[in-house]
Design a protein around this motif. Structure first.
Motif, PDB file in Angstrom:
ATOM      1  N   MET A 151      48.007 -44.086  -1.443  1.00  0.00           N
ATOM      2  CA  MET A 151      46.875 -44.424  -2.282  1.00  0.00           C
ATOM      3  C   MET A 151      45.813 -45.166  -1.466  1.00  0.00           C
ATOM      4  O   MET A 151      46.125 -46.071  -0.697  1.00  0.00           O
ATOM      5  CB  MET A 151      47.312 -45.297  -3.458  1.00  0.00           C
ATOM      6  CG  MET A 151      48.168 -44.578  -4.477  1.00  0.00           C
ATOM      7  SD  MET A 151      47.277 -43.207  -5.258  1.00  0.00           S
ATOM      8  CE  MET A 151      48.102 -41.802  -4.499  1.00  0.00           C
ATOM      9  N   THR A 152      44.553 -44.789  -1.648  1.00  0.00           N
ATOM     10  CA  THR A 152      43.450 -45.485  -0.994  1.00  0.00           C
ATOM     11  C   THR A 152      42.712 -46.310  -2.043  1.00  0.00           C
ATOM     12  O   THR A 152      42.970 -46.206  -3.236  1.00  0.00           O
ATOM     13  CB  THR A 152      42.474 -44.485  -0.350  1.00  0.00           C
ATOM     14  OG1 THR A 152      41.889 -43.678  -1.390  1.00  0.00           O
ATOM     15  CG2 THR A 152      43.199 -43.563   0.619  1.00  0.00           C
ATOM     16  N   ASN A 153      41.784 -47.126  -1.581  1.00  0.00           N
ATOM     17  CA  ASN A 153      41.046 -47.979  -2.513  1.00  0.00           C
ATOM     18  C   ASN A 153      40.299 -47.177  -3.572  1.00  0.00           C
ATOM     19  O   ASN A 153      40.119 -47.632  -4.701  1.00  0.00           O
ATOM     20  CB  ASN A 153      40.053 -48.861  -1.734  1.00  0.00           C
ATOM     21  CG  ASN A 153      40.764 -49.925  -0.921  1.00  0.00           C
ATOM     22  OD1 ASN A 153      41.854 -50.348  -1.278  1.00  0.00           O
ATOM     23  ND2 ASN A 153      40.152 -50.348   0.175  1.00  0.00           N
ATOM     24  N   SER A 154      39.851 -45.979  -3.208  1.00  0.00           N
ATOM     25  CA  SER A 154      39.081 -45.164  -4.154  1.00  0.00           C
ATOM     26  C   SER A 154      39.947 -44.591  -5.257  1.00  0.00           C
ATOM     27  O   SER A 154      39.421 -44.121  -6.263  1.00  0.00           O
ATOM     28  CB  SER A 154      38.377 -44.021  -3.399  1.00  0.00           C
ATOM     29  OG  SER A 154      39.327 -43.208  -2.738  1.00  0.00           O
ATOM     30  N   PHE A 364      42.783 -29.473  10.303  1.00  0.00           N
ATOM     31  CA  PHE A 364      42.569 -30.911  10.359  1.00  0.00           C
ATOM     32  C   PHE A 364      41.080 -31.255  10.328  1.00  0.00           C
ATOM     33  O   PHE A 364      40.691 -32.280   9.759  1.00  0.00           O
ATOM     34  CB  PHE A 364      43.244 -31.500  11.601  1.00  0.00           C
ATOM     35  CG  PHE A 364      44.730 -31.629  11.457  1.00  0.00           C
ATOM     36  CD1 PHE A 364      45.276 -32.631  10.672  1.00  0.00           C
ATOM     37  CD2 PHE A 364      45.584 -30.734  12.075  1.00  0.00           C
ATOM     38  CE1 PHE A 364      46.657 -32.750  10.522  1.00  0.00           C
ATOM     39  CE2 PHE A 364      46.955 -30.848  11.929  1.00  0.00           C
ATOM     40  CZ  PHE A 364      47.495 -31.852  11.146  1.00  0.00           C
ATOM     41  N   LEU A 365      40.246 -30.392  10.881  1.00  0.00           N
ATOM     42  CA  LEU A 365      38.801 -30.630  10.838  1.00  0.00           C
ATOM     43  C   LEU A 365      38.290 -30.587   9.402  1.00  0.00           C
ATOM     44  O   LEU A 365      37.596 -31.504   8.935  1.00  0.00           O
ATOM     45  CB  LEU A 365      38.077 -29.590  11.702  1.00  0.00           C
ATOM     46  CG  LEU A 365      36.546 -29.667  11.712  1.00  0.00           C
ATOM     47  CD1 LEU A 365      36.087 -30.989  12.303  1.00  0.00           C
ATOM     48  CD2 LEU A 365      35.957 -28.497  12.500  1.00  0.00           C
ATOM     49  N   PHE A 366      38.662 -29.532   8.664  1.00  0.00           N
ATOM     50  CA  PHE A 366      38.197 -29.407   7.290  1.00  0.00           C
ATOM     51  C   PHE A 366      38.857 -30.442   6.387  1.00  0.00           C
ATOM     52  O   PHE A 366      38.252 -30.883   5.401  1.00  0.00           O
ATOM     53  CB  PHE A 366      38.454 -27.990   6.774  1.00  0.00           C
ATOM     54  CG  PHE A 366      37.433 -26.990   7.210  1.00  0.00           C
ATOM     55  CD1 PHE A 366      36.181 -26.943   6.608  1.00  0.00           C
ATOM     56  CD2 PHE A 366      37.696 -26.104   8.241  1.00  0.00           C
ATOM     57  CE1 PHE A 366      35.227 -26.029   7.015  1.00  0.00           C
ATOM     58  CE2 PHE A 366      36.751 -25.178   8.660  1.00  0.00           C
ATOM     59  CZ  PHE A 366      35.511 -25.138   8.036  1.00  0.00           C
ATOM     60  N   SER A 367      40.097 -30.837   6.687  1.00  0.00           N
ATOM     61  CA  SER A 367      40.756 -31.875   5.889  1.00  0.00           C
ATOM     62  C   SER A 367      40.001 -33.198   5.990  1.00  0.00           C
ATOM     63  O   SER A 367      39.808 -33.896   4.995  1.00  0.00           O
ATOM     64  CB  SER A 367      42.207 -32.062   6.345  1.00  0.00           C
ATOM     65  OG  SER A 367      42.978 -30.914   6.078  1.00  0.00           O
ATOM     66  N   SER A 373      34.438 -36.620   1.834  1.00  0.00           N
ATOM     67  CA  SER A 373      33.245 -36.154   1.125  1.00  0.00           C
ATOM     68  C   SER A 373      33.045 -36.846  -0.215  1.00  0.00           C
ATOM     69  O   SER A 373      31.954 -36.842  -0.766  1.00  0.00           O
ATOM     70  CB  SER A 373      33.341 -34.639   0.899  1.00  0.00           C
ATOM     71  OG  SER A 373      34.425 -34.333   0.019  1.00  0.00           O
ATOM     72  N   GLY A 374      34.125 -37.443  -0.762  1.00  0.00           N
ATOM     73  CA  GLY A 374      34.015 -38.071  -2.081  1.00  0.00           C
ATOM     74  C   GLY A 374      33.867 -37.067  -3.204  1.00  0.00           C
ATOM     75  O   GLY A 374      33.411 -37.416  -4.299  1.00  0.00           O
ATOM     76  N   PHE A 375      34.273 -35.840  -2.969  1.00  0.00           N
ATOM     77  CA  PHE A 375      34.130 -34.793  -3.984  1.00  0.00           C
ATOM     78  C   PHE A 375      35.138 -35.011  -5.107  1.00  0.00           C
ATOM     79  O   PHE A 375      36.318 -35.215  -4.865  1.00  0.00           O
ATOM     80  CB  PHE A 375      34.344 -33.415  -3.353  1.00  0.00           C
ATOM     81  CG  PHE A 375      34.181 -32.272  -4.307  1.00  0.00           C
ATOM     82  CD1 PHE A 375      32.923 -31.890  -4.731  1.00  0.00           C
ATOM     83  CD2 PHE A 375      35.281 -31.604  -4.801  1.00  0.00           C
ATOM     84  CE1 PHE A 375      32.764 -30.836  -5.608  1.00  0.00           C
ATOM     85  CE2 PHE A 375      35.139 -30.545  -5.682  1.00  0.00           C
ATOM     86  CZ  PHE A 375      33.870 -30.164  -6.090  1.00  0.00           C
ATOM     87  N   ARG A 376      34.664 -34.965  -6.345  1.00  0.00           N
ATOM     88  CA  ARG A 376      35.516 -35.185  -7.503  1.00  0.00           C
ATOM     89  C   ARG A 376      35.816 -33.853  -8.193  1.00  0.00           C
ATOM     90  O   ARG A 376      34.920 -33.043  -8.424  1.00  0.00           O
ATOM     91  CB  ARG A 376      34.880 -36.143  -8.508  1.00  0.00           C
ATOM     92  CG  ARG A 376      34.615 -37.532  -7.942  1.00  0.00           C
ATOM     93  CD  ARG A 376      34.296 -38.517  -9.047  1.00  0.00           C
ATOM     94  NE  ARG A 376      35.457 -38.830  -9.861  1.00  0.00           N
ATOM     95  CZ  ARG A 376      36.347 -39.756  -9.563  1.00  0.00           C
ATOM     96  NH1 ARG A 376      36.223 -40.485  -8.466  1.00  0.00           N
ATOM     97  NH2 ARG A 376      37.375 -39.978 -10.349  1.00  0.00           N
ATOM     98  N   LEU A 388      39.452 -37.691  -7.432  1.00  0.00           N
ATOM     99  CA  LEU A 388      38.950 -37.403  -6.090  1.00  0.00           C
ATOM    100  C   LEU A 388      39.809 -36.356  -5.411  1.00  0.00           C
ATOM    101  O   LEU A 388      41.038 -36.445  -5.418  1.00  0.00           O
ATOM    102  CB  LEU A 388      38.935 -38.674  -5.247  1.00  0.00           C
ATOM    103  CG  LEU A 388      37.772 -39.647  -5.447  1.00  0.00           C
ATOM    104  CD1 LEU A 388      38.025 -40.921  -4.669  1.00  0.00           C
ATOM    105  CD2 LEU A 388      36.458 -39.028  -5.013  1.00  0.00           C
ATOM    106  N   LEU A 389      39.147 -35.347  -4.833  1.00  0.00           N
ATOM    107  CA  LEU A 389      39.874 -34.314  -4.106  1.00  0.00           C
ATOM    108  C   LEU A 389      40.383 -34.878  -2.787  1.00  0.00           C
ATOM    109  O   LEU A 389      39.666 -35.580  -2.072  1.00  0.00           O
ATOM    110  CB  LEU A 389      38.953 -33.115  -3.848  1.00  0.00           C
ATOM    111  CG  LEU A 389      39.539 -31.971  -3.018  1.00  0.00           C
ATOM    112  CD1 LEU A 389      40.750 -31.364  -3.719  1.00  0.00           C
ATOM    113  CD2 LEU A 389      38.485 -30.907  -2.763  1.00  0.00           C
ATOM    114  N   ASN A 390      41.610 -34.570  -2.466  1.00  0.00           N
ATOM    115  CA  ASN A 390      42.203 -35.034  -1.221  1.00  0.00           C
ATOM    116  C   ASN A 390      43.162 -33.967  -0.702  1.00  0.00           C
ATOM    117  O   ASN A 390      43.789 -33.257  -1.481  1.00  0.00           O
ATOM    118  CB  ASN A 390      42.961 -36.346  -1.442  1.00  0.00           C
ATOM    119  CG  ASN A 390      43.314 -37.028  -0.128  1.00  0.00           C
ATOM    120  OD1 ASN A 390      42.735 -36.731   0.902  1.00  0.00           O
ATOM    121  ND2 ASN A 390      44.266 -37.937  -0.162  1.00  0.00           N
TER     122      ASN A 390
END
Length: 432
Positions: A151-154, A364-367, A373-376, A388-390
């Motif tokens: 888990m990250t802060n976001s 790994f580059l695209f990951s 990106s912060g894309f939801r 959030l997409l991860n």
């Protein structure tokens, strides 16, 4: 052929790839993109399943809240229908909690009462599905989520609703957003709860809205209510609880913790008063979503593999048509169809190896790009919250994806084998 000739054949296959660099590069890009696509899908799948698993444990997809890792029930509660509320509830739950908390892998025990009835603002009454809780203990489930290493802060879970319930009035309640709208209730609004007692009578208590919470499931938000454990017990005239939720330090310890906890609360004999139910047996929503996603991801993987296979097969067939005279010459000097075919298979194998290397870099580059990106993502069907997409590393999937891509590129040479066997020496030497 001896070992030296096999090595020479491998060198020849490698040089053949370099001879038409542009075509080889295009094939490599397609195959590498295929590997990266499969790896990213695997990373998203791991992220989705992990998130659903931990969300089920910590927050849940029902009005009853998170399942925890284990739940303790009276055995009769699972085997029989109750004639009146909490007929098979757990008494002296604090003693049982103290015993369970002595286990080294146990972080917390959480008592709960599940009840239902009507909630009214004086003018309008609607039904509710209530849970009586100890807010300070429910916060420990949220703390477990926030402390997991993935888990990250976001993506931290907010515990302010339970803090407001703990700090508010003794008869404070949390209500769902849709329920609050239906009752025109705000923080501080006085409401009344009505429910059935354990004796079959009807009782009512006055409560105050301490906070407005959003349940993950849209269909439950209109009926969602959380009260203090004491409030629910006073409403139902009981000192029992419906169940005790157990929170462990790691989900992986779920099965191993059951025998030791059972010995503490049931004794060393085979029989006992309590049943211990792991979270997997309570997670219907998790398994329904996982099964649906497995079908989707499997279908996506099949499509990607077919694309990689056809791309490499096209390259091999084009190479075969361009090298008809070369193949005829090899046959004329005594090289068999099997060894010529092996050369093409080696070319496909080398393409597969290079594709894996390139695919790992692309993955790994695209990951990194996606994760920063912060894309939801929009809320899943029936839910209220976006996320959030991860993309997780999914390292355990990479060897299998590598084998799949290498096998696809190598076996694509089999189509060239069919063409090679049809080429005659005379016709090939005069081929233009």
């Amino acid at each position: 052929m001896n070992k030296m000739n096999i090595i020479k054949l491998a060198r020849l296959a490698w040089r053949n790839l370099l001879r038409n660099g542009r075509r080889t590069l295009i094939t490599l890009l397609v195959s590498s993109a295929g590997f990266a696509a499969l790896a990213i899908v695997a990373g998203y799948m791991e992220f989705t399943f992990y998130g659903l698993q931990e969300m089920t444990i910590c927050r849940g997809f029902t009005a009853g809240g998170g399942t925890g890792h284990l739940q303790i029930f009276r055995k009769e509660a699972l085997d029989r229908e109750e004639r009146f509320p909490l007929e098979y509830g757990i008494g002296q739950n604090q003693t049982i909690q103290s015993e369970i908390e002595k286990e080294k892998n146990v972080l917390a025990t959480i008592p709960r009462i599940e009840f239902n009835g009507l909630i009214s603002n004086g003018e309008k009454s609607i039904s509710f599905l209530g849970t009586g809780v100890v807010p300070e203990k429910e916060i420990k489930l949220i703390d477990y989520w926030n402390q997991t290493n993935k888990m990250t802060n976001s993506r931290r879970m907010d515990n302010s609703a339970y803090l407001n319930l703990a700090k508010g009035a003794p008869n404070g309640v949390l209500v769902g957003e849709e329920m609050a709208k239906a009752l025109d209730a705000k923080v501080g609004t006085n409401l009344m709860l009505m429910s059935t007692t354990v004796d079959g009578a009807v009782n009512a208590v006055d409560v105050t809205v301490a906070g407005i919470a959003r349940n993950p499931m849209k269909s439950i938000d209109r009926y969602y209510l959380v009260s203090h454990l004491e409030t629910a017990q006073n409403l139902m005239f009981t000192d029992k609880v419906s169940k005790i939720v157990v929170v462990l330090n790691n989900t992986g310890n779920t099965q191993s913790a059951i025998p030791s906890i059972s010995r503490r609360i049931n004794g060393s004999g085979s029989s006992g008063s309590f049943s211990i139910v792991p979270w997997q047996s309570l997670a219907e929503y998790y398994y329904s979503v996982r099964d649906a996603y497995n079908i989707i991801f499997s279908f996506t993987g099949i499509i990607v593999v077919v694309i990689v296979f056809l791309s490499c097969a096209n390259t091999m067939l084009m190479a075969t048509m361009e090298r008809v005279r070369e193949i005829g010459t090899l046959k004329a000097i005594g090289i068999s169809n099997s060894w010529i075919s092996l050369m093409f298979l080696l070319e496909g194998f080398f393409i597969g190896l290079l594709s894996v290397a390139g695919g790992i870099v692309l993955k790994f580059l695209f990951s990194i790009i996606i994760n920063n990106s912060g894309f939801r993502m929009p809320p899943p069907p029936g839910m209220t919250s976006s996320y959030l997409l991860n993309i997780f590393p999914a390292m355990e999937f990479l060897p299998w994806i590598s084998l799949l891509v290498i096998a696809s590129t190598t076996l694509s040479g089999l189509l060239a084998l069919i063409k090679i066997r049809k080429i005659s020496i005379v016709n090939s030497l005069s081929h233009v």
